[in-house]
Design a protein around this motif. Sequence first.
Motif, PDB file in Angstrom:
ATOM      1  N   UNK A  28      -3.690   9.338  -0.937  1.00  0.00           N
ATOM      2  CA  UNK A  28      -2.700   9.680  -1.940  1.00  0.00           C
ATOM      3  C   UNK A  28      -1.634   8.639  -2.202  1.00  0.00           C
ATOM      4  N   UNK A  29      -0.908   8.235  -1.166  1.00  0.00           N
ATOM      5  CA  UNK A  29       0.292   7.425  -1.362  1.00  0.00           C
ATOM      6  C   UNK A  29      -0.009   6.086  -2.018  1.00  0.00           C
ATOM      7  N   UNK A  30      -0.909   5.309  -1.429  1.00  0.00           N
ATOM      8  CA  UNK A  30      -1.234   4.006  -1.994  1.00  0.00           C
ATOM      9  C   UNK A  30      -1.903   4.089  -3.345  1.00  0.00           C
ATOM     10  N   UNK A  31      -2.940   4.934  -3.496  1.00  0.00           N
ATOM     11  CA  UNK A  31      -3.589   5.032  -4.806  1.00  0.00           C
ATOM     12  C   UNK A  31      -2.651   5.433  -5.941  1.00  0.00           C
ATOM     13  N   UNK A  32      -1.737   6.383  -5.673  1.00  0.00           N
ATOM     14  CA  UNK A  32      -0.841   6.796  -6.754  1.00  0.00           C
ATOM     15  C   UNK A  32       0.149   5.690  -7.099  1.00  0.00           C
ATOM     16  N   UNK A  33       0.632   4.962  -6.077  1.00  0.00           N
ATOM     17  CA  UNK A  33       1.510   3.820  -6.351  1.00  0.00           C
ATOM     18  C   UNK A  33       0.789   2.794  -7.205  1.00  0.00           C
ATOM     19  N   UNK A  34      -0.469   2.510  -6.856  1.00  0.00           N
ATOM     20  CA  UNK A  34      -1.240   1.531  -7.626  1.00  0.00           C
ATOM     21  C   UNK A  34      -1.466   2.016  -9.051  1.00  0.00           C
ATOM     22  N   UNK A  98      -7.278 -14.593  -3.155  1.00  0.00           N
ATOM     23  CA  UNK A  98      -6.776 -15.935  -3.427  1.00  0.00           C
ATOM     24  C   UNK A  98      -6.199 -16.054  -4.831  1.00  0.00           C
ATOM     25  N   UNK A  99      -6.626 -15.152  -5.720  1.00  0.00           N
ATOM     26  CA  UNK A  99      -6.161 -15.208  -7.109  1.00  0.00           C
ATOM     27  C   UNK A  99      -5.341 -13.979  -7.488  1.00  0.00           C
ATOM     28  N   UNK A 100      -4.950 -13.184  -6.490  1.00  0.00           N
ATOM     29  CA  UNK A 100      -4.217 -11.937  -6.760  1.00  0.00           C
ATOM     30  C   UNK A 100      -2.714 -12.141  -6.642  1.00  0.00           C
ATOM     31  N   UNK A 101      -1.983 -11.203  -7.210  1.00  0.00           N
ATOM     32  CA  UNK A 101      -0.525 -11.192  -7.065  1.00  0.00           C
ATOM     33  C   UNK A 101      -0.082 -10.203  -5.994  1.00  0.00           C
ATOM     34  N   UNK A 102      -0.807  -9.098  -5.886  1.00  0.00           N
ATOM     35  CA  UNK A 102      -0.426  -8.020  -4.971  1.00  0.00           C
ATOM     36  C   UNK A 102      -1.673  -7.540  -4.243  1.00  0.00           C
ATOM     37  N   UNK A 103      -1.516  -7.242  -2.965  1.00  0.00           N
ATOM     38  CA  UNK A 103      -2.578  -6.608  -2.186  1.00  0.00           C
ATOM     39  C   UNK A 103      -1.981  -5.417  -1.464  1.00  0.00           C
ATOM     40  N   UNK A 104      -2.615  -4.258  -1.589  1.00  0.00           N
ATOM     41  CA  UNK A 104      -2.142  -3.045  -0.934  1.00  0.00           C
ATOM     42  C   UNK A 104      -3.169  -2.627   0.111  1.00  0.00           C
ATOM     43  N   UNK A 128       1.554 -17.025  -2.787  1.00  0.00           N
ATOM     44  CA  UNK A 128       2.230 -16.244  -3.825  1.00  0.00           C
ATOM     45  C   UNK A 128       1.986 -14.747  -3.657  1.00  0.00           C
ATOM     46  N   UNK A 129       1.198 -14.375  -2.676  1.00  0.00           N
ATOM     47  CA  UNK A 129       0.755 -12.984  -2.534  1.00  0.00           C
ATOM     48  C   UNK A 129       1.887 -12.072  -2.045  1.00  0.00           C
ATOM     49  N   UNK A 130       2.058 -10.947  -2.742  1.00  0.00           N
ATOM     50  CA  UNK A 130       2.900  -9.852  -2.244  1.00  0.00           C
ATOM     51  C   UNK A 130       1.960  -8.892  -1.529  1.00  0.00           C
ATOM     52  N   UNK A 131       2.035  -8.909  -0.218  1.00  0.00           N
ATOM     53  CA  UNK A 131       1.121  -8.145   0.627  1.00  0.00           C
ATOM     54  C   UNK A 131       1.836  -6.878   1.089  1.00  0.00           C
ATOM     55  N   UNK A 132       1.252  -5.723   0.800  1.00  0.00           N
ATOM     56  CA  UNK A 132       1.917  -4.449   1.065  1.00  0.00           C
ATOM     57  C   UNK A 132       1.119  -3.664   2.101  1.00  0.00           C
ATOM     58  N   UNK A 133       1.742  -3.409   3.231  1.00  0.00           N
ATOM     59  CA  UNK A 133       1.079  -2.629   4.269  1.00  0.00           C
ATOM     60  C   UNK A 133       1.709  -1.234   4.318  1.00  0.00           C
ATOM     61  N   UNK A 134       0.899  -0.243   3.979  1.00  0.00           N
ATOM     62  CA  UNK A 134       1.329   1.153   3.972  1.00  0.00           C
ATOM     63  C   UNK A 134       0.765   1.838   5.207  1.00  0.00           C
ATOM     64  N   UNK A 207       6.509  -3.710   3.855  1.00  0.00           N
ATOM     65  CA  UNK A 207       6.066  -2.627   4.738  1.00  0.00           C
ATOM     66  C   UNK A 207       6.706  -1.318   4.307  1.00  0.00           C
ATOM     67  N   UNK A 208       5.878  -0.304   4.112  1.00  0.00           N
ATOM     68  CA  UNK A 208       6.340   1.041   3.772  1.00  0.00           C
ATOM     69  C   UNK A 208       5.589   2.012   4.658  1.00  0.00           C
ATOM     70  N   UNK A 209       6.297   3.012   5.219  1.00  0.00           N
ATOM     71  CA  UNK A 209       5.589   4.055   5.957  1.00  0.00           C
ATOM     72  C   UNK A 209       6.085   5.431   5.549  1.00  0.00           C
ATOM     73  N   UNK A 210       5.222   6.422   5.712  1.00  0.00           N
ATOM     74  CA  UNK A 210       5.526   7.779   5.261  1.00  0.00           C
ATOM     75  C   UNK A 210       6.707   8.377   6.010  1.00  0.00           C
ATOM     76  N   UNK A 211       6.813   8.090   7.295  1.00  0.00           N
ATOM     77  CA  UNK A 211       7.893   8.660   8.102  1.00  0.00           C
ATOM     78  C   UNK A 211       9.257   8.190   7.611  1.00  0.00           C
ATOM     79  N   UNK A 212       9.405   6.893   7.364  1.00  0.00           N
ATOM     80  CA  UNK A 212      10.683   6.381   6.870  1.00  0.00           C
ATOM     81  C   UNK A 212      11.051   7.023   5.543  1.00  0.00           C
TER      82      UNK A 212
END
Length: 415
Positions: A28-34, A98-104, A128-134, A207-212
């Motif tokens: 849910x969380x990551x897919x809806x954000x995307x 290598x050619x992306x702007x964001x990775x979730x 240049x990558x914005x790497x997002x760890x959920x 970094x994003x987590x559900x608890x926070x």
Amino acid sequence: MPHDDNLQMPGDRLPLSGVRVVDLSQVGAGPYAASLLGDLGADVIKIEPPTGESFRYIDNLFGVGDSAYFYGVNRSKRSLTLDLHESEGMDVLRRLVADADVMIVGFRPDAVTRLGIDYESMGKLNDQLVYCQLTAFGEDGPRAHQPGMDLLGQAIGGIMGLTGETDGPPIKAGVPMADFVGSFLLGFSIVSALRARDLNGHGQKVSVNLLDGQIAMLANILTHYDRTKVPVRPQGGGHPQIAPYQPYQGGDGKDFIVACLNDRFWLRLTKVIDRPELADDPRFVTNADRVANRGALNDILIPIFAGHTTASWLERLDQVAVPCGPVHRLEDVFTEPQVVHNHSITELEHPIHGRYPVPNTPFRLHGTPAQPRGYAPLLGEHSVEILGEAGFTHDEIRALLDKSVVTTSTVTEPA
């Protein structure tokens, strides 16, 4: 409800036009954000295993592998299947990143490391990558290794312990609050990191987590508890710090809200109910007084409100600008006049199943209006298309398909 054709809004008019998102999140969380990033114009590539993510199968309302839950949170994106357990699959991912702007990424920290999709590995491919760890609880610490989900976020974060009837059991919110708060925080963090990249020229880890996210929902009561040392307990439909601020029932059995956010509203309410003397009652003069004497206050208000229909009370309260409103059931939301006026619900057109409703993009950019731009994709619907754009040759694509590292649900295969 207005109808939106699939991916028809010109992307170059949208705020995230030109931003490519590699979405490895599930549930849910990551897919809806995307999806919200896709609404804003980003090219979102949802990567799933060849069998599809597990929540494609949580119900069969659109057929096996196409659940209504999945359809609800996976719009405005394209689908690529990829077996990351095969070396060829990881090679494909690396070329995309290598050619992306964001990775979730939305797996437990140990799985992220084991698969080799951690920030240290992916960041080397693209500075240049914005790497997002959920994650559910964080990337380290005593719970980091535990499986996490919305229900646990609500429970451990204290939301369930604050929800329910007085002296009743803890109650889960009726929607996946921990997941969707995580969605909004993730989207907010990503656009902030992209803006930072505009300023300094570098990507970064987010970094994003559900608890926070659930702890952040306690902003109005953490300080209250620290000052009083009195823990807030469930108030049913009420508010621990404001009274009257809760549902009441009219004489026809329908529920409605009365919300006296300040003493001015309370004074108006005393006149509407023909009890002006309550304004001078020392138990009810200030909000703090009313909170301290909530039981006595409701002993007075409940029978008064039961004396007339809900529609009658809503009309009277609205005339004197006392905040009020009906308590809708889900089916009522579709026909609520303000929801209809706001276009809060829109429809997407699926090539097989036809139209289905989704929440509209819940924010308005008046110069560059965003909206859902496409139905939840079929599993692997865009695999061949995406690989071709990434520079894979006909023979490379055919080899990946033949080995089932990549699959497709369309007839668009290399000739």
